[in-house]
Write a protein that holds these residues in place. Structure first.
Motif, PDB file in Angstrom:
ATOM      1  N   ASP A 144       0.864  -1.185   0.000  1.00 19.97           N
ATOM      2  CA  ASP A 144       0.000   0.000   0.000  1.00 19.97           C
ATOM      3  C   ASP A 144       0.900   1.234   0.000  1.00 19.97           C
ATOM      4  O   ASP A 144       1.733   1.400   0.881  1.00 19.97           O
ATOM      5  CB  ASP A 144      -0.890  -0.034   1.251  1.00 19.97           C
ATOM      6  N   GLU A 145       0.712   2.093  -1.001  1.00 16.93           N
ATOM      7  CA  GLU A 145       1.579   3.260  -1.132  1.00 16.93           C
ATOM      8  C   GLU A 145       0.829   4.534  -0.750  1.00 16.93           C
ATOM      9  O   GLU A 145      -0.205   4.835  -1.335  1.00 16.93           O
ATOM     10  CB  GLU A 145       2.065   3.384  -2.576  1.00 16.93           C
ATOM     11  N   THR A 146       1.397   5.229   0.187  1.00 18.97           N
ATOM     12  CA  THR A 146       0.809   6.522   0.537  1.00 18.97           C
ATOM     13  C   THR A 146       1.437   7.575  -0.372  1.00 18.97           C
ATOM     14  O   THR A 146       2.657   7.744  -0.379  1.00 18.97           O
ATOM     15  CB  THR A 146       1.109   6.852   2.013  1.00 18.97           C
ATOM     16  N   ILE A 147       0.600   8.224  -1.160  1.00 20.13           N
ATOM     17  CA  ILE A 147       1.106   9.232  -2.104  1.00 20.13           C
ATOM     18  C   ILE A 147       0.221  10.464  -1.987  1.00 20.13           C
ATOM     19  O   ILE A 147      -1.007  10.358  -2.053  1.00 20.13           O
ATOM     20  CB  ILE A 147       1.055   8.736  -3.569  1.00 20.13           C
ATOM     21  N   ASP A 148       0.844  11.621  -1.851  1.00 21.43           N
ATOM     22  CA  ASP A 148       0.015  12.824  -1.781  1.00 21.43           C
ATOM     23  C   ASP A 148      -0.458  13.188  -3.184  1.00 21.43           C
ATOM     24  O   ASP A 148       0.143  12.808  -4.191  1.00 21.43           O
ATOM     25  CB  ASP A 148       0.780  13.973  -1.116  1.00 21.43           C
ATOM     26  N   GLU A 149      -1.547  13.916  -3.215  1.00 21.30           N
ATOM     27  CA  GLU A 149      -2.227  14.171  -4.479  1.00 21.30           C
ATOM     28  C   GLU A 149      -1.351  14.927  -5.493  1.00 21.30           C
ATOM     29  O   GLU A 149      -1.323  14.607  -6.677  1.00 21.30           O
ATOM     30  CB  GLU A 149      -3.505  14.964  -4.202  1.00 21.30           C
ATOM     31  N   ALA A 182      -2.718  -1.530 -11.882  1.00 20.64           N
ATOM     32  CA  ALA A 182      -1.524  -2.078 -11.217  1.00 20.64           C
ATOM     33  C   ALA A 182      -1.923  -2.997 -10.063  1.00 20.64           C
ATOM     34  O   ALA A 182      -3.063  -2.985  -9.601  1.00 20.64           O
ATOM     35  CB  ALA A 182      -0.664  -0.931 -10.702  1.00 20.64           C
ATOM     36  N   TYR A 183      -0.956  -3.784  -9.596  1.00 17.74           N
ATOM     37  CA  TYR A 183      -1.182  -4.683  -8.463  1.00 17.74           C
ATOM     38  C   TYR A 183      -1.304  -3.926  -7.133  1.00 17.74           C
ATOM     39  O   TYR A 183      -2.065  -4.301  -6.256  1.00 17.74           O
ATOM     40  CB  TYR A 183       0.025  -5.617  -8.301  1.00 17.74           C
ATOM     41  N   ASN A 184      -0.483  -2.879  -6.999  1.00 16.85           N
ATOM     42  CA  ASN A 184      -0.347  -2.228  -5.691  1.00 16.85           C
ATOM     43  C   ASN A 184      -1.606  -1.453  -5.296  1.00 16.85           C
ATOM     44  O   ASN A 184      -2.513  -1.235  -6.102  1.00 16.85           O
ATOM     45  CB  ASN A 184       0.848  -1.257  -5.720  1.00 16.85           C
ATOM     46  N   LYS A 185      -1.609  -1.057  -4.033  1.00 19.26           N
ATOM     47  CA  LYS A 185      -2.655  -0.145  -3.550  1.00 19.26           C
ATOM     48  C   LYS A 185      -2.091   1.266  -3.553  1.00 19.26           C
ATOM     49  O   LYS A 185      -0.885   1.455  -3.373  1.00 19.26           O
ATOM     50  CB  LYS A 185      -3.003  -0.462  -2.098  1.00 19.26           C
ATOM     51  N   ILE A 186      -2.948   2.234  -3.731  1.00 18.22           N
ATOM     52  CA  ILE A 186      -2.563   3.626  -3.508  1.00 18.22           C
ATOM     53  C   ILE A 186      -3.513   4.189  -2.455  1.00 18.22           C
ATOM     54  O   ILE A 186      -4.739   4.098  -2.611  1.00 18.22           O
ATOM     55  CB  ILE A 186      -2.635   4.458  -4.810  1.00 18.22           C
ATOM     56  N   ASN A 187      -2.933   4.721  -1.421  1.00 15.67           N
ATOM     57  CA  ASN A 187      -3.718   5.295  -0.311  1.00 15.67           C
ATOM     58  C   ASN A 187      -4.848   4.361   0.115  1.00 15.67           C
ATOM     59  O   ASN A 187      -5.998   4.776   0.274  1.00 15.67           O
ATOM     60  CB  ASN A 187      -4.264   6.677  -0.701  1.00 15.67           C
ATOM     61  N   GLY A 188      -4.517   3.084   0.256  1.00 18.68           N
ATOM     62  CA  GLY A 188      -5.473   2.121   0.795  1.00 18.68           C
ATOM     63  C   GLY A 188      -6.387   1.444  -0.212  1.00 18.68           C
ATOM     64  O   GLY A 188      -7.069   0.488   0.125  1.00 18.68           O
ATOM     65  N   GLU A 189      -6.401   1.918  -1.442  1.00 13.15           N
ATOM     66  CA  GLU A 189      -7.273   1.282  -2.453  1.00 13.15           C
ATOM     67  C   GLU A 189      -6.435   0.466  -3.428  1.00 13.15           C
ATOM     68  O   GLU A 189      -5.465   0.988  -3.993  1.00 13.15           O
ATOM     69  CB  GLU A 189      -7.955   2.365  -3.307  1.00 13.15           C
ATOM     70  N   TYR A 190      -6.833  -0.769  -3.676  1.00  7.74           N
ATOM     71  CA  TYR A 190      -6.173  -1.523  -4.741  1.00  7.74           C
ATOM     72  C   TYR A 190      -6.397  -0.798  -6.059  1.00  7.74           C
ATOM     73  O   TYR A 190      -7.528  -0.383  -6.353  1.00  7.74           O
ATOM     74  CB  TYR A 190      -6.764  -2.935  -4.847  1.00  7.74           C
ATOM     75  N   CYS A 191      -5.333  -0.661  -6.847  1.00 13.48           N
ATOM     76  CA  CYS A 191      -5.460   0.089  -8.103  1.00 13.48           C
ATOM     77  C   CYS A 191      -6.509  -0.525  -9.027  1.00 13.48           C
ATOM     78  O   CYS A 191      -7.159   0.187  -9.783  1.00 13.48           O
ATOM     79  CB  CYS A 191      -4.117   0.155  -8.828  1.00 13.48           C
ATOM     80  N   ALA A 236      16.809   5.462  -0.199  1.00 13.56           N
ATOM     81  CA  ALA A 236      17.734   4.859   0.767  1.00 13.56           C
ATOM     82  C   ALA A 236      17.687   5.669   2.058  1.00 13.56           C
ATOM     83  O   ALA A 236      17.776   5.131   3.162  1.00 13.56           O
ATOM     84  CB  ALA A 236      19.155   4.839   0.211  1.00 13.56           C
ATOM     85  N   LYS A 237      17.505   6.975   1.899  1.00  9.84           N
ATOM     86  CA  LYS A 237      17.491   7.843   3.087  1.00  9.84           C
ATOM     87  C   LYS A 237      16.175   7.714   3.853  1.00  9.84           C
ATOM     88  O   LYS A 237      16.181   7.615   5.067  1.00  9.84           O
ATOM     89  CB  LYS A 237      17.691   9.300   2.665  1.00  9.84           C
ATOM     90  N   ASN A 238      15.067   7.704   3.121  1.00  7.76           N
ATOM     91  CA  ASN A 238      13.806   7.675   3.877  1.00  7.76           C
ATOM     92  C   ASN A 238      13.311   6.252   4.161  1.00  7.76           C
ATOM     93  O   ASN A 238      12.322   6.070   4.870  1.00  7.76           O
ATOM     94  CB  ASN A 238      12.723   8.552   3.216  1.00  7.76           C
ATOM     95  N   GLY A 239      13.998   5.273   3.623  1.00  7.00           N
ATOM     96  CA  GLY A 239      13.655   3.882   3.944  1.00  7.00           C
ATOM     97  C   GLY A 239      12.314   3.442   3.380  1.00  7.00           C
ATOM     98  O   GLY A 239      11.784   2.399   3.755  1.00  7.00           O
ATOM     99  N   GLN A 240      11.769   4.230   2.454  1.00  5.76           N
ATOM    100  CA  GLN A 240      10.424   3.933   1.963  1.00  5.76           C
ATOM    101  C   GLN A 240      10.458   3.229   0.607  1.00  5.76           C
ATOM    102  O   GLN A 240       9.793   3.632  -0.337  1.00  5.76           O
ATOM    103  CB  GLN A 240       9.610   5.226   1.888  1.00  5.76           C
ATOM    104  N   PHE A 241      11.278   2.199   0.540  1.00  5.45           N
ATOM    105  CA  PHE A 241      11.305   1.372  -0.668  1.00  5.45           C
ATOM    106  C   PHE A 241      11.620  -0.049  -0.240  1.00  5.45           C
ATOM    107  O   PHE A 241      12.399  -0.274   0.692  1.00  5.45           O
ATOM    108  CB  PHE A 241      12.374   1.857  -1.652  1.00  5.45           C
ATOM    109  N   GLY A 242      11.015  -1.001  -0.929  1.00  9.08           N
ATOM    110  CA  GLY A 242      11.354  -2.398  -0.677  1.00  9.08           C
ATOM    111  C   GLY A 242      10.816  -2.918   0.642  1.00  9.08           C
ATOM    112  O   GLY A 242      11.274  -3.920   1.158  1.00  9.08           O
ATOM    113  N   LYS A 300       3.775  -1.701   3.257  1.00 10.24           N
ATOM    114  CA  LYS A 300       3.363  -0.298   3.243  1.00 10.24           C
ATOM    115  C   LYS A 300       4.562   0.600   3.013  1.00 10.24           C
ATOM    116  O   LYS A 300       5.593   0.438   3.669  1.00 10.24           O
ATOM    117  CB  LYS A 300       2.733   0.037   4.598  1.00 10.24           C
ATOM    118  N   ILE A 301       4.449   1.498   2.071  1.00  8.97           N
ATOM    119  CA  ILE A 301       5.488   2.512   1.913  1.00  8.97           C
ATOM    120  C   ILE A 301       4.807   3.874   1.754  1.00  8.97           C
ATOM    121  O   ILE A 301       3.671   3.950   1.289  1.00  8.97           O
ATOM    122  CB  ILE A 301       6.409   2.261   0.691  1.00  8.97           C
TER     123      ILE A 301
END
Ligand code: BGC
Length: 743
Positions: A180-185, A211-220, A586-592, A596-597
């Motif tokens: 699940d990816e949190t992405i701002d608008e 896509a397979y992933n979720k964005i902001n809680g919704e499956y794409c 690498a800095k924010n740790g929000q990959f891999g 949830k990222i």
């Protein structure tokens, strides 16, 4: 604006569609909206509605599979042209070539009897470790859009639909079915959506893949935000939405949003969410039949456009695969996509006459890559590896000696079966190739972990086998007139289903390159790979050439570049960081991360981040050298038609060879009222010039090019004020500057 005739046609078509839908029974409609085989939807023979035949993918038309198993049918008639990857195509920065490449793919797909080709992949590259980056174009939305649009148009000229994937922000493979990816608008609208919007509105894509992933809680694949609000309402898309294979999870959610065709990896077709479970919900009154009708209409509309049905049926393009003429485009793309990263002391090109003995070192010199990578794999008619290309080019009068140089472990048996069979399943018997349901995603997680563990286990074996291979390679290098190293990655690393563990060259290649450079400082270091690698020895190297997976003509293009028959003209469509630690992810740790990222960096992805933080990458976005040099001069800026800005400038080839220069136009808002990246690519041009020649170039920046997304107003707006216009040879190498004022 549609012409009068087209409008009439459309009206007629919509009427016919309505009539057809009325004739269909509920069962027939349901059959049409889910897979009836791994790559085919259900047909309604009674009414002459054929099945929709789909196939992967971006690098050519994939081999035929059995209907219900991930086992290739084993025929000999499904070998095809192997096309350069999207990452290669993008580094040509040549939209006209993209159109031709798309045309080849569409023709091959149609030639193989397909209706929908599951390509191109246009996700924004957010992290260099993403396993599928090789399938995608760029870290920049404007470049991606500029290449995707003509590619799609080229595909669809063949009465085949491009299925643009993966909508949206499919940025990692780790936990890809659940993450699940949190992405701002604003980030979504400015970075991750523009290429899709262009694909739909300018490219006229007939289909798009959720896509397979979720964005902001919704499956794409079930997202009202993405599929209903953005795609249909805001962008006016009226083509077909197809799920990624296994991307639909909830019957009601998928039924009640604009998901038109559910495809999956499982052979239990009647149990797909949009099959029996949907029928039950309709019978219970929880979903109206109208919801199904809407999906069927979208599919029928696509079928009309592809001339699968309707009055134009007899005029449908028939396509062609393995046409010798296509190889010209494939070769050209391979040539234009190679990126010369470094070239000191005129190390390249080599003079054929002076090379009596050539040492070629490195496993990738002798490797073919077409048969790997996941769904992008191809059963290629042929693939010329770099070593073959060099030998074919040089003929018999130059001795070419080869050593692999480093050890590449064989793929464990368990990974040889199709990943699609294993990724959703902890397959007990890998030979059946049949995916079984595992809704928890645990099988997938186990599979990914096992691959990473295998890479670790392999390290010991590599370390044991390498010393003698190193010795052999160094011996060859000492006794040759010229040395070419061909290393890089392969599809054990650039692969669907999992991300790379790091950004390093595998198999101890760094150690070997260092040794080679000690023995021969003029060793030409070249790579085949799908994503950036660290090059800790790069100060020592004189010449570095990067090539992506470049299709069946790889070796021919490679040899022509090495010996100067072709002057390299590709430029990086993505940043090559000095080290992985420099990346924002690498800095924010929000990959891999599995589940949830948060895309905390917002707009600061790729060069936008490196710019802002003043971090110097190894090779920046837009970088690429030529065997000649170009000078830029005389920038003028003129506000046209009130709002557009017209640019003119001159590019001159000041060297001794013909070549092509990719000139990049960035804008840098001077007094932006919101935070904006230091610079953003807006347009570019590739100028071909013979030695000594110059050309005056005119380009237009439209008002949209100055806009940013205003979240409150929910639309793109341009702030009045000054913008610096940067004309560069790369994002770091800005040659000309001017100011444009927007009123
Ligand atoms: C991939 C898609 C592909 C599909 C069909 C999925 O797993 O993510 O890109 O088109 O399989 O093979």
């Amino acid at each position: 604006m549609l012409k009068k005739d087209e409008k009439k046609d459309e009206k007629k078509r919509e009427k016919e569609i309505d009539k057809l839908v009325k004739k269909l029974t509920l069962d027939e409609k349901i059959a049409m909206i889910h897979g009836a085989s791994l790559f085919r939807s259900g047909a309604v023979e009674r009414l002459g509605i054929p099945a929709i035949e789909t196939s992967d993918g971006p690098m050519g038309v994939r081999a035929e599979f059995m209907d219900d198993r991930w086992i290739p049918s084993g025929n000999q008639d499904d070998m095809v042209s192997y096309l350069p990857s999207n990452s290669a195509l993008a580094s040509s920065w040549n939209p006209a070539l993209a159109r031709k490449m798309g045309h080849v793919l569409g023709a091959e797909a149609r030639g193989r009897g397909k209706d929908v080709i599951l390509a191109p992949g246009i996700n924004i590259k957010r992290d260099p470790r993403c396993g599928r980056n090789f399938e995608y174009m760029s870290e920049d939305p404007a470049l991606t859009a500029a290449m995707a649009v003509p590619f799609i148009q080229g595909v669809q000229e063949n009465d085949v639909a491009a299925c643009v994937k993966h909508f949206a922000a499919n940025v990692q493979e780790t936990g890809r079915l659940v993450v699940d990816e949190t992405i701002d608008e604003r980030t979504l609208y400015e970075l991750y959506l523009p290429a899709f919007k262009a694909a739909v509105q300018e490219g006229g894509a007939h289909s798009i893949m959720g896509a397979y992933n979720k964005i902001n809680g919704e499956y794409c694949c079930e997202s009202k935000t993405l599929l209903d609000r953005i795609l249909r309402e805001e962008w006016g898309f009226d083509g077909a939405v197809i799920s990624d294979w296994g991307g639909v999870h909830n019957t009601k959610e998928a039924a009640l949003c604009s998901m038109d065709l559910e495809m999956s990896v499982f052979p239990d077709f009647d149990e797909y969410k949009l099959a029996n479970p949907l029928k039950e919900l309709i019978e219970k009154g929880e979903v109206s039949e109208a919801a199904v009708d809407a999906k069927v209409k979208n599919l029928l509309r696509m079928m009309y456009r592809l001339k699968m049905i309707g009055s134009k049926k007899d005029n449908r393009e028939k396509g062609v695969y393995n046409a010798p003429a296509s190889r010209e485009t494939i070769l050209r793309t391979a040539e234009e996509s190679a990126v010369l990263l470094k070239n000191e002391n005129h190390t390249l090109p080599l003079d054929e006459k002076k090379v009596k003995k050539l040492a070629v070192i490195g496993a990738n010199a002798a490797k073919v890559h077409s048969n790997g990578g996941g769904s992008a794999e191809i059963k290629a008619l042929y693939e010329i590896c770099p070593l073959a290309g060099l030998k074919m080019y040089l003929g018999g009068n130059t001795e070419v000696v080869y050593a692999p140089g480093y050890y590449v472990p064989a793929k464990p048996k368990a990974f040889e079966v199709n990943w699609q069979a294993t990724s959703l399943d902890d397959l007990k018997d890998t030979t059946v190739g049949q995916a079984t349901r595992d809704e928890t995603g645990e099988g997938h997680i186990k599979g990914e972990q096992e691959r990473i563990a295998q890479i670790e286990r392999d390290k010991a074996e590599i370390h044991e086998k390498n010393p003698s291979l190193f010795r052999q390679a160094l011996e060859l290098a000492k006794n040759a007139d010229a040395v070419i190293f061909v290393g890089g990655l392969n599809h054990d690393y650039d692969s669907e289903g999992f991300d790379r563990p790091d950004m390093k060259l595998p198999y101890e290649q760094d150690l070997l390159i260092e040794e080679l450079l000690k023995v021969r400082k003029d060793t030409i270091v070249t790579f085949v790979g799908g994503s950036p690698v660290e090059m800790p020895w790069r100060e020592q190297a004189q010449a570095i050439l990067w090539t992506y997976y470049a299709g069946m003509e790889t070796g021919n293009a490679f040899a022509k570049i090495i010996f100067g028959e072709v002057n390299p003209s590709g430029k990086l469509a993505e940043t090559f960081p000095d080290k992985y630690e420099d990346c924002v992810t690498a800095k924010n740790g929000q990959f891999g991360v599995w589940d949830k990222i948060a895309l905390e960096e917002g707009l600061y992805c790729g060069y936008r981040y490196f710019d802002r933080q003043r971090i110097k990458p190894a090779f920046c976005f837009g970088h690429g050298l030529s065997y000649t040099n170009f000078e830029y001069s005389g920038l003028t800026l003129k506000a046209e038609k009130g709002k557009d800005v017209k640019l003119t400038f001159t590019v001159k080839n000041v060297g001794k060879r013909a070549g092509a220069e990719i000139v990049q136009i960035y804008i840098a808002p001077i007094a932006a009222q919101v935070d904006r990246p230091d610079k953003e690519l807006k347009t570019f041009v590739k100028v071909e010039l013979s030695a000594g020649r110059s050309k005056k170039v005119s380009l237009t920046l439209k008002q949209e090019d100055f806009m940013h997304f205003d979240v409150q107003l929910h639309k793109f707006i341009a702030d009045a004020g000054d913008y610096e216009i940067l004309v560069g040879a790369s994002c770091e190498d800005i040659r000309l500057r001017g100011i444009a004022t927007l009123n």
